[in-house]
Design a protein around this motif. Structure first.
Motif, short mmCIF file in Angstrom:
data_model
loop_
_atom_site.label_atom_id
_atom_site.label_comp_id
_atom_site.label_asym_id
_atom_site.label_seq_id
_atom_site.Cartn_x
_atom_site.Cartn_y
_atom_site.Cartn_z
N PHE A 93 55.02 -4.59 18.49
CA PHE A 93 54.52 -3.40 17.81
C PHE A 93 55.68 -2.50 17.44
CE2 PHE A 93 51.08 -4.74 20.70
CZ PHE A 93 50.09 -5.00 19.77
N HIS A 94 55.72 -2.09 16.19
CA HIS A 94 56.84 -1.32 15.63
C HIS A 94 56.59 0.18 15.79
CE1 HIS A 94 59.78 0.10 12.64
NE2 HIS A 94 60.32 -1.10 12.70
N ASP A 95 57.65 0.90 16.01
CA ASP A 95 57.60 2.36 16.03
C ASP A 95 56.97 2.85 14.72
OD1 ASP A 95 58.05 5.06 16.32
OD2 ASP A 95 60.21 4.92 16.49
N SER A 115 53.63 -2.98 10.30
CA SER A 115 53.56 -3.48 11.67
C SER A 115 53.55 -2.36 12.69
CB SER A 115 54.74 -4.40 11.95
OG SER A 115 55.98 -3.71 11.76
N ALA A 116 53.39 -1.13 12.23
CA ALA A 116 53.46 0.03 13.12
C ALA A 116 52.37 0.01 14.18
CB ALA A 116 53.37 1.32 12.32
N PHE A 117 52.71 0.52 15.33
CA PHE A 117 51.77 0.62 16.44
C PHE A 117 50.55 1.45 16.05
CE2 PHE A 117 51.01 2.34 20.96
CZ PHE A 117 50.32 1.20 21.35
N HIS A 152 52.46 12.96 18.64
CA HIS A 152 53.10 11.78 18.05
C HIS A 152 52.07 10.66 17.94
CE1 HIS A 152 55.78 8.47 17.25
NE2 HIS A 152 56.83 9.25 17.28
N PRO A 153 51.97 10.01 16.77
CA PRO A 153 50.95 8.97 16.61
C PRO A 153 51.07 7.83 17.60
CG PRO A 153 52.52 8.97 14.78
CD PRO A 153 52.74 10.23 15.52
N ALA A 158 49.10 5.00 22.33
CA ALA A 158 49.33 4.52 23.69
C ALA A 158 48.21 4.99 24.61
CB ALA A 158 50.68 5.00 24.21
N HIS A 159 47.78 6.23 24.44
CA HIS A 159 46.64 6.75 25.21
C HIS A 159 45.39 5.91 24.95
CE1 HIS A 159 43.46 9.56 26.51
NE2 HIS A 159 42.91 9.31 25.34
#
Length: 301
Positions: A93-95, A115-117, A152-153, A158-159
């Protein structure tokens, strides 16, 4: 993981784990408790704060993710953490990058890599964490709140992934090929104490420091970055490990300015980096100390 007590920390990028939980992790590692960090992205689009490494930036030559992989390995070694993993494997997973809202919190950027998270399928990302949960079988999970701390997205994602994975990992009929179901006893969200933040900023201003946390009034509106103390469940006293935490943070060299507030604060009497606060999101609150907070994330287990 053979320790009887095991904690899993889920973070978005390298350095987030040390900033939020470095003292807690160092304390638990020193006590022989199991500590695992799952990092969701390599932080490829982070801001490079060191001029001589600016060429690693995403918009320059690139390569920041590989550099930050080395940095987190060094930081974990300094904290005594021997188990750091990448969600779905390194680079899966990309930043997502970010932008700043006029109100001062982070938001998603206008252009985000495919590919962003932030764009990740929630079930797919959660399944990657379900596998880790069912293998490690932690009693405690730590991640961000629904705002990701500051918007931050990747923190917000992540949450979402951590909370969904915890539910799926416990379901007795869910994808048994991912491991034997496991129900996590307690889930905590990282928190910044409002009272502690106000006290710290007030002391900074009295000492003539107007730059650290610029624009924040110790007696004014603090915004969503802090948590009212009445909502906080646990305070981990990691002051014996604050030096270790700050040394580990310095090892995230691309991300932290050695002359910035992290270090000037640590060297002054108003630093709060050795005490870390948590909100209980799932589970039963354990015994509390004189200040009304749990003193251990495993309290009551």
């Amino acid at each position: 993981m053979t320790a009887d007590q095991r904690a899993l920390f889920v973070h978005a990028h390298p350095d987030d784990e040390t900033i939020n939980n470095g003292a807690t992790m160092a304390k638990y590692a020193a006590e022989g408790r199991g500590v695992t960090v799952v990092t969701c992205t390599a932080g490829e689009m982070g801001e490079v704060l060191v001029p001589d490494l600016s060429h690693l930036a995403y918009e320059e030559e690139g390569g920041l993710g590989d550099r930050r992989r080395q940095e987190i390995a060094a930081a974990m070694a300094r904290l005594g953490v021997t188990d750091q993993r990448w969600l779905g494997g390194f680079g899966r997973f990309h930043d997502s990058g970010m932008a700043w809202h006029p109100d001062g919190h982070a938001v998603a950027a206008e252009e985000i890599p495919d590919s962003a998270f932030w764009h990740a399928d929630l079930v797919e990302a959660a399944d990657a964490l379900v596998t880790e949960i069912r293998e490690l079988r932690p009693q405690v999970l730590v991640t961000y709140n629904e705002f990701g701390g500051y918007g931050h997205p990747d923190h917000i994602q992540a949450h979402r992934v951590a909370m969904y994975a915890a539910v799926l990992a416990a379901a007795p009929t869910y994808k048994l090929g991912l491991g034997e179901p496991h129900d996590i006893d307690k889930i905590y969200w990282c928190a910044m104490s409002e009272a502690r933040m106000r006290e710290s900023i007030r002391q900074m201003r009295e000492a003539g420091d107007t730059e650290t946390f610029e624009g924040m009034d110790p007696d004014g509106e603090m915004g969503p970055f802090v948590t009212p103390d009445e909502l906080i469940s646990a305070r981990i006293d990691g002051r014996d490990y604050v030096e270790t935490k700050m040394e580990a943070l310095k090892l995230h060299r691309t991300q932290v300015d050695p002359d910035g507030p992290f270090f000037s604060g640590a060297e002054s009497g108003h630093a709060f980096w050795g005490e870390e606060f948590y909100v209980l999101a799932k589970g039963t609150r354990g015994p509390v100390g004189e200040d009304g907070f749990e003193t251990d994330l495993f309290a009551g287990l």
